[in-house]
Design an enzyme around this catalytic site. Structure first.
Site, PDB file in Angstrom:
ATOM      1  N   GLY A 163       0.812  -1.214   0.000  1.00 18.37           N
ATOM      2  CA  GLY A 163       0.000   0.000   0.000  1.00 18.37           C
ATOM      3  C   GLY A 163       0.841   1.257   0.000  1.00 18.37           C
ATOM      4  O   GLY A 163       1.922   1.322  -0.599  1.00 18.37           O
ATOM      5  N   CYS A 164       0.348   2.259   0.732  1.00 24.29           N
ATOM      6  CA  CYS A 164       0.944   3.594   0.665  1.00 24.29           C
ATOM      7  C   CYS A 164       2.359   3.662   1.232  1.00 24.29           C
ATOM      8  O   CYS A 164       3.104   4.583   0.909  1.00 24.29           O
ATOM      9  CB  CYS A 164       0.054   4.594   1.400  1.00 24.29           C
ATOM     10  N   PHE A 165       2.733   2.724   2.104  1.00 23.36           N
ATOM     11  CA  PHE A 165       4.074   2.801   2.701  1.00 23.36           C
ATOM     12  C   PHE A 165       5.087   1.925   1.972  1.00 23.36           C
ATOM     13  O   PHE A 165       6.145   1.600   2.512  1.00 23.36           O
ATOM     14  CB  PHE A 165       4.036   2.459   4.199  1.00 23.36           C
TER      15      PHE A 165
END
Length: 311
Positions: A163-165
């Site tokens: 995901g975003c990380f």
């Protein structure tokens, strides 16, 4: 007899991990943010949802994004109408797109990074590939190895659903690999194609609309290594410290679930608040051991999100 500690010391690099080169790539299809709401509601047959479209227009206007790149063109979406519906079974169609496009886009970024690095690709010892767009076996790491013509015994690490990380995660892993394997040169690639998350609007799932307003497609590649070769390798950044933490009371703040309708995601409104409440503690843990109290005096990165998180 040589001791174990001497062997281990000889196997490790002397200096910190450095970023030796950077490459990026995007699909050819460029989307202007100002006109995207018209396109999005038309292609998803949702023009009758006037109030929802006005809300989406405001999201796009406040996003501070002028343009994005997307693999999904009008032609592709018309050929795959199930992808345009809100929750229609469409995973097969999405998978067919991303398992090809994700490594292909990653290759474009990797080729640029390798060229900037200036060393032959045969010197790449490790490959880290990360994507949230689709899952397959053999994975995108294997496909990229073939596309680039890397040595078959390059050590590969495939990471899905970060995901975003994702960016922070691969940097942390690359740093450990570079510093603990003398002479290692790590090719790091993140590649995302939002064909897996694209869907029509819903009055009851507004956080999905936030993603439709923010997300775009692209790939980034790095060459990471310690002890740069003088006059050949030109390090851009040194990586001094990396970490990961779970913020208190953050469970459910950002969720993603792979379903027959593709990858669905859910975002709580308080995500920016959770970040702001916990960023100071993370900075203290990072900089206090280094004797740094002025955070603005050095270069550091916290995961960037939309404008609300950055603010």
């Amino acid at each position: 007899m040589v001791s174990v500690s001497e062997i281990r010391k000889a196997q490790r690099a002397e200096g910190p991990a450095t970023i030796l080169a950077i490459g990026t790539a995007n699909p050819a299809n460029k989307v202007e943010q100002a006109t995207y709401p018209d396109f999005y509601f038309k292609i998803t047959n949702s023009e009758h949802k006037v109030e929802l479209k006005e809300k989406f227009q405001r999201m796009c206007d406040k996003s501070m994004i002028k343009s994005r790149y997307m693999y999904l063109t009008e032609e592709i979406l018309k050929e795959n109408p199930s992808v345009c519906e809100y929750m229609a079974p469409s995973l097969d169609a999405r998978q067919d797109m991303v398992v090809v496009e994700v490594p292909r886009l990653g290759k474009e970024a990797a080729v640029k990074a390798i060229k900037e690095w200036g060393q032959p690709k045969s010197k790449i010892t490790h490959l880290i590939f990360c994507t949230t767009s689709g899952v397959d076996m053999p994975g995108a790491d294997y496909q990229l190895t073939k596309l680039l013509g890397l040595r078959p015994y390059v050590k590969r690490y495939m990471m899905y659903q970060q995901g975003c990380f994702a960016g922070g995660t691969v940097l942390r892993l690359a740093k450990d690999l570079a510093e603990n394997n003398k002479g290692a040169r790590v090719l790091v690639v993140c590649s995302e194609v939002t064909a897996v998350t694209f869907r029509g609007p819903s009055d009851t799932h507004l956080d999905s609309l936030v993603g439709q307003a923010l997300f775009g497609d692209g790939a980034a590649a790095l060459i990471v290594g310690s002890d740069p070769v003088p006059e050949i390798e030109k390090p851009i950044f040194e990586m001094v410290w990396t970490a990961q933490t779970i913020a208190p009371d953050s469970e459910g703040a950002i969720d993603g679930h792979l379903r027959e309708a593709g990858l669905t995601f859910h975002l709580l409104k308080d995500v920016p608040g959770i970040v702001s409440k916990n960023i100071d503690k993370a900075l203290v843990e990072a900089f206090q051991p280094l004797g740094i109290s002025d955070y603005n005096s050095i270069f550091w990165i916290a995961h960037p999100g939309g404008p609300a998180i950055l603010d």
